[in-house]
Design a protein around this motif. Structure first.
Motif: not given
Length: 311
Positions: A295-296, A298-299, A302
């Motif tokens: 998650d860290y 891909t955030r 983004d």
């Protein structure tokens, strides 16, 4: 392990930071509570004086740290969730989460991957590396996420270790690095040894160093960052982090070799061990594993995509 004496100097960007927060970033693989205990026990001196954890730093201060010789502790199994990618009688492949230390050391006697493995595997771990590192064939840093293989018996451990030495275990990482890399790919061949003044760091050096080779390929460029895929030919401590900083593109968010990410709190370096390939140590079968980007990571991607498209 003997006690360590370390010295740091504060820079302009450190002004106003709490001592315990700042020092936790400087000391790799230790917890904030461990740092707070060092400060409480007066093992940390700022300009020669003992202070409290919440002490606010100023530019140009000298911080001396003494890390006492660790007291041996009995390792305990702990019920910590593990992301098990694969497991059989000989090996277990783990997708390690960020913030998890692989094996116990000063300041981290519990909450490690080893504590979780002891709970998950019981006595089914190799003991070649002793009681502190059962089953551990190779490691990845606390704030690096991703894949590693663990040996469940000594025969598998010996075979995996030999494969590691022969570069027969292929480890491929992905990272976001600072700056824009112009070349499509490259090879970094620069020996790595202990940093001459900061004993917690490694550095490119020709003194008491070992050969270190990293291959990189650009995945995507952004206005101020680059997404890269990295393949290790050797496996030195902090190798990718040292090599990328050496060529002027430190891993984004790396507190030891780079700087904090200005776009978001990454919790350390944006570095993920994404692919792992090797021949099974017992059956000889080809094994390929992939850990999706966390998650860290891909955030941040983004955010970078949004900024590059003007969003």
């Amino acid at each position: 392990m003997e006690s360590q004496e370390l010295e740091f100097h504060t820079a302009e960007e450190d002004a106003g930071l709490r001592l315990d927060v700042w020092l936790t970033e400087k000391l790799s693989d230790v917890t904030r509570s461990f740092v707070q205990k060092l400060i409480e026990d007066k093992h940390v001196l700022v300009d020669g004086s003992a202070v409290k954890s919440g002490f606010k730093l100023k530019k140009g201060m000298t911080v001396r740290v003494r890390i006492p010789e660790p007291v041996s502790a009995e390792l305990k199994p702990q019920d910590i969730p593990l992301d098990v990618v694969y497991e059989d009688a000989d090996i277990i492949v783990i997708n390690k989460q960020k913030d998890m230390v692989v094996h116990p050391a000063a300041g981290n006697w519990d909450g490690t991957l080893v504590n979780a493995l002891l709970n998950h595997c019981g006595d089914s771990l190799s003991d070649i590396n002793g009681v502190i590192r059962p089953g551990i064939v190779h490691r990845i840093d606390k704030d690096t996420s991703g894949l590693l293989v663990v040996a469940k018996n000594n025969a598998a451990h010996l075979r995996l270790s030999d494969m590691l030495k022969r570069h027969e275990i292929v480890r491929t990482y992905e990272a976001i690095v600072d700056g824009v890399i112009r070349e499509e790919s490259g090879r970094i061949d620069a020996p790595i040894g202990r940093h001459p003044t900061n004993r917690l760091k490694m550095a490119v050096t020709f003194r008491n160093a070992k050969e270190a080779i990293t291959h990189y390929t650009v995945v995507r460029r952004y206005p101020s960052h680059t997404w890269v895929r990295l393949k290790l030919e050797t496996g030195r401590t902090h190798q990718i982090r040292v090599h990328m900083a050496y060529i002027g593109h430190p891993v984004t968010g790396d507190p030891l070799y780079g700087k904090k990410c200005s776009l978001m709190d990454t919790g350390g370096q944006v570095l993920h061990a994404r692919f792992l390939e090797f021949m099974h140590p017992t059956t000889g079968q080809f094994m390929h594993f992939e850990a999706p980007l966390p998650d860290y990571f891909t955030r941040l991607v983004d955010l970078l995509e949004s900024r590059s498209s003007g969003g």
